[in-house]
Write an enzyme that holds these catalytic residues in place. Structure first.
Site, PDB file in Angstrom:
ATOM      1  CE1 TYR A 175      45.965   8.459 -10.034  1.00 13.03           C
ATOM      2  CE2 TYR A 175      46.344   8.412  -7.670  1.00 13.03           C
ATOM      3  CZ  TYR A 175      46.836   8.484  -8.954  1.00 13.03           C
ATOM      4  OH  TYR A 175      48.184   8.577  -9.173  1.00 13.03           O
ATOM      5  CG  ASN A 191      49.762  12.851 -19.142  1.00 13.00           C
ATOM      6  OD1 ASN A 191      49.714  13.206 -20.311  1.00 13.00           O
ATOM      7  ND2 ASN A 191      50.036  13.693 -18.158  1.00 13.00           N
ATOM      8  CB  CYS A 201      49.533  12.984 -14.752  1.00 12.13           C
ATOM      9  SG  CYS A 201      51.249  12.984 -15.278  1.00 12.13           S
ATOM     10  CG  HIS A 202      52.517  17.267 -11.480  1.00 13.38           C
ATOM     11  ND1 HIS A 202      52.421  17.623 -12.822  1.00 13.38           N
ATOM     12  CD2 HIS A 202      52.422  18.424 -10.775  1.00 13.38           C
ATOM     13  CE1 HIS A 202      52.288  18.945 -12.901  1.00 13.38           C
ATOM     14  NE2 HIS A 202      52.275  19.444 -11.669  1.00 13.38           N
ATOM     15  CD  GLU A 253      51.967  22.651 -10.205  1.00 10.49           C
ATOM     16  OE1 GLU A 253      50.887  22.378  -9.647  1.00 10.49           O
ATOM     17  OE2 GLU A 253      52.265  22.220 -11.339  1.00 10.49           O
TER      18      GLU A 253
END
Length: 185
Positions: A102, A125, A133-134, A160
């Site tokens: 963040y 979001n 946002c993950h 991912e």
């Protein structure tokens, strides 16, 4: 009779991580909500179900979950404050398979002292997954807050190929292939 451009359209997509509610305004995607998550969105009785309108979104989400898509290319129209929009735009620049903190996100938008505000904007979001946002984690590498719940956040990062985060809980995990960056249109 309502004007067409003021209608909200929706569909439900059953994904490997649960039901996703997609909303749109007739031409742009306006929302993606985790219906099995911690904050499911209530479907308004005035909304119109139109599965065909979301065919491209569903196709790209299917490719993402199959590991075949690393960058979304969908017309989107999220609604938020100027600050929120700047955070969401910055989220789209986080590369597929990578995470940032963040604090790094606050620095990226040119406001390094706004870490909490960035976290709040990240949490609001409206187009999760597609606006990734993950990919934002705690400064110590732990998974923190996520509207769909931490097991879903962990599943998306694992999808991912990102295994550098620390698992803060032993909650149920999801497993599937690998694949999305967002592009606003």
């Amino acid at each position: 009779m309502k004007k067409t451009d003021s209608l909200t359209y929706f569909t439900i997509f059953v994904s490997p991580i649960g039901k996703l509610l997609l909303t749109g305004n007739g031409k742009d995607l306006t929302g993606l909500n985790f219906q099995d998550g911690t904050h499911p969105e209530k479907i308004d009785p005035d909304w119109v179900r139109d599965d065909a309108q979301f065919a491209q979104s569903v196709e790209q989400l299917e490719a993402y979950f199959a590991g075949d898509l690393k960058q979304f290319d969908l017309p989107m129209a999220p609604k938020g404050t100027d600050f929120q929009m700047s955070v969401w735009e910055a989220l789209c620049s986080i590369p597929y398979g990578r995470t940032i903190s963040y604090g790094q996100l606050a620095e990226q938008i040119g406001n390094p002292k706004a870490v909490r505000a960035v976290g709040g904007a990240n949490g609001k979001n409206p187009i999760a997954i597609i606006v990734p946002c993950h990919r934002v984690i705690g400064s110590d590498g732990t998974l923190t807050g996520f509207g769909g719940g931490l097991p879903i956040k962990e599943a998306l990062l694992t999808l991912e190929g990102n295994r550098s985060h620390k698992i803060a809980s032993s909650q149920q995990a999801f497993h599937f292939a690998s694949g999305g960056e967002c592009a606003t249109g």
